[in-house]
Design a protein around this motif. Structure first.
Motif, PDB file in Angstrom:
ATOM      1  N   UNK A 152       0.837  -1.206   0.000  1.00 18.27           N
ATOM      2  CA  UNK A 152       0.000   0.000   0.000  1.00 18.27           C
ATOM      3  C   UNK A 152       0.870   1.253   0.000  1.00 18.27           C
ATOM      4  N   UNK A 153       2.002   1.207   0.697  1.00 16.75           N
ATOM      5  CA  UNK A 153       2.896   2.363   0.710  1.00 16.75           C
ATOM      6  C   UNK A 153       3.360   2.709  -0.700  1.00 16.75           C
ATOM      7  N   UNK A 154       3.675   1.676  -1.488  1.00 11.71           N
ATOM      8  CA  UNK A 154       4.104   1.920  -2.866  1.00 11.71           C
ATOM      9  C   UNK A 154       2.972   2.514  -3.697  1.00 11.71           C
ATOM     10  N   UNK A 155       1.747   2.049  -3.467  1.00  9.90           N
ATOM     11  CA  UNK A 155       0.615   2.607  -4.206  1.00  9.90           C
ATOM     12  C   UNK A 155       0.370   4.069  -3.826  1.00  9.90           C
ATOM     13  N   UNK A 156       0.547   4.406  -2.570  1.00 11.04           N
ATOM     14  CA  UNK A 156       0.364   5.798  -2.140  1.00 11.04           C
ATOM     15  C   UNK A 156       1.418   6.713  -2.761  1.00 11.04           C
ATOM     16  N   UNK A 157       2.639   6.195  -2.945  1.00  7.88           N
ATOM     17  CA  UNK A 157       3.702   7.019  -3.522  1.00  7.88           C
ATOM     18  C   UNK A 157       3.439   7.367  -4.988  1.00  7.88           C
ATOM     19  N   UNK A 158       2.687   6.526  -5.672  1.00  8.77           N
ATOM     20  CA  UNK A 158       2.510   6.693  -7.109  1.00  8.77           C
ATOM     21  C   UNK A 158       1.408   7.689  -7.490  1.00  8.77           C
ATOM     22  N   UNK A 159       0.716   8.251  -6.520  1.00  8.14           N
ATOM     23  CA  UNK A 159      -0.430   9.097  -6.857  1.00  8.14           C
ATOM     24  C   UNK A 159      -0.637  10.156  -5.781  1.00  8.14           C
ATOM     25  N   UNK A 160      -1.328  11.253  -6.145  1.00  4.74           N
ATOM     26  CA  UNK A 160      -1.594  12.291  -5.149  1.00  4.74           C
ATOM     27  C   UNK A 160      -2.641  11.820  -4.143  1.00  4.74           C
ATOM     28  N   UNK A 161      -2.550  12.342  -2.925  1.00  2.41           N
ATOM     29  CA  UNK A 161      -3.516  11.992  -1.882  1.00  2.41           C
ATOM     30  C   UNK A 161      -4.821  12.736  -2.133  1.00  2.41           C
TER      31      UNK A 161
END
Length: 396
Positions: A282-291
């Motif tokens: 999930x951390x990697x998925x969060x890094x790939x896109x804006x919050x």
């Protein structure tokens, strides 16, 4: 205080041979010298022949235990250990704790403090009330357990006791430990369940063949071979038949925890204990896109994003388990001073009245953060290889 090493070791010798000794540990090495063993632990034990000095030494792989009679045999054994070039001695008696450190120049730094009397209570006094598994159990000697490891075992067993019903079910209680590693918690669960009156049949699963061989040999050494067996295989592919009642997954790294939870759901296991570790997916998925607005500051710094990913990952796991029909508690099962990976998902099948509400809450979370947890993918795919029960309803 600093003093000659000869005088300091003489003080340590007197303590090791004293009736007030409760525990002593020697470890480390002196500069330019290496002891013949990596560690030595001494403590008094009460045997039929009387009080002996138990000495457990290890070369870093397997412990060797011997019980030495008092008098000249104990004195000779202690002198042999004192002659080893250990860099540190830690000695606990009923009234003091003494620490010896050998400096680079070969001098001794000796520190003495008043003992914690609660920690040095006489053997057999309150120990049965303090621990679910007796610290004198042969298991702890076989695995070379430190005091910290015994505390971790006890914390895990208390979580296990809080999960299972009272009284325990009759008949075979089938347990699988997915990603069991060196299996010390696997063995501890078996010993506790036997003592609690259950009939456990335990299977440990680990991808490494050498771990299977090691754990199988240890089960035979402890006399557990008939009821504790091990298989080599991945969490998602290992064949476990018949399906288990209780699934353990303790510190399975990253999505290996999801693999374990998916198998537990597919098996319709009655109880699940999972201690997640390393939440990279999930951390990697969060890094790939804006919050999503207005949560940008929540994940703006790397360390904050990583910690939020931990919380989000386990929140989504717990919500998926609830949607699959489990009551889930998320608890801290041991103090963070022992390990930062101290979160435990404790799940019991049944008694969840509002599964649609959990599904809606889950859908809103993943939509807002635009993430796809591996557990969701696995549950949507249904039964994993080797499962024999029909899959539970999954959230897709």
């Amino acid at each position: 205080m600093s003093q000659s090493l000869t005088d300091a070791l003489a003080d340590i010798r007197a303590l090791l041979l004293s009736p007030q000794l409760t525990r002593a540990v020697a470890a480390g090495r002196q500069r330019g010298r290496t002891p013949s063993v990596a560690r030595a632990q001494l403590r008094p034990v009460t045997l039929r022949a009387g009080t002996h000095l138990q000495i457990v030494t290890t070369d870093g792989t397997r412990p060797l235990t011997r019980n030495v009679a008092p008098g000249p045999p104990a004195e000779a054994a202690v002198d042999e250990l004192l002659a080893e070039p250990f860099g540190n001695w830690h000695v606990e008696t009923t009234d003091s704790t003494v620490q010896l450190r050998v400096t680079k120049k070969g001098a001794a730094q000796l520190h003495r403090s008043t003992a914690d009397r609660a920690a040095t209570a006489p053997a057999g006094h309150d120990r049965a009330k303090q621990y679910l598994l007796d610290p004198d159990d042969p298991l702890f000697t076989a695995i070379g357990a430190s005091a910290a490891k015994r505390r971790q075992v006890d914390a895990f067993l208390r979580a296990l006791a809080a999960t299972l019903p009272d009284p325990l079910p009759t008949g075979p209680l089938r347990v699988v430990d997915l990603g069991c590693g060196n299996a010390y918690l696997t063995f501890a669960a078996y010993r506790y369940l036997v003592d609690a009156g259950a009939e456990p049949v335990v299977t440990g699963v680990d991808v490494r063949t050498d771990q299977r061989r090691r754990n199988t040999a240890l089960a035979a050494e402890l006399g557990y071979a008939d009821q504790v067996t091990f298989v080599a295989g991945t969490i998602e592919q290992a064949v476990v038949d018949p399906p288990p009642d209780l699934v353990l997954a303790l510190h399975a790294c990253d999505t290996a925890t999801d693999d374990a939870l998916a198998r537990a759901v597919a098996w319709q296991a009655r109880w699940v204990l999972a201690a997640p570790c390393c939440h990279h997916d999930i951390a990697a998925q969060l890094r790939r896109q804006p919050a999503p607005h207005p949560y940008g500051p929540l994940v703006s710094a790397g360390i904050l994003r990583e910690r939020f990913a931990d919380v989000l990952t386990d929140t989504l796991r717990a919500t998926l388990l609830r949607a699959a029909g489990y009551r889930v508690d998320v608890v801290e099962f041991i103090d963070s001073q022992h390990t930062p990976r101290n979160l435990l998902l404790r799940a019991r099948r049944g008694g969840v009245p509002d599964s649609p509400a959990h599904q809606r809450a889950y859908a809103e979370l993943v939509d807002q953060w635009n993430v796809t947890p591996r557990l969701q993918t696995l549950l949507a795919a249904g039964t994993t290889s080797g499962d024999t029960r029909p899959p539970a309803t999954a959230v897709s």
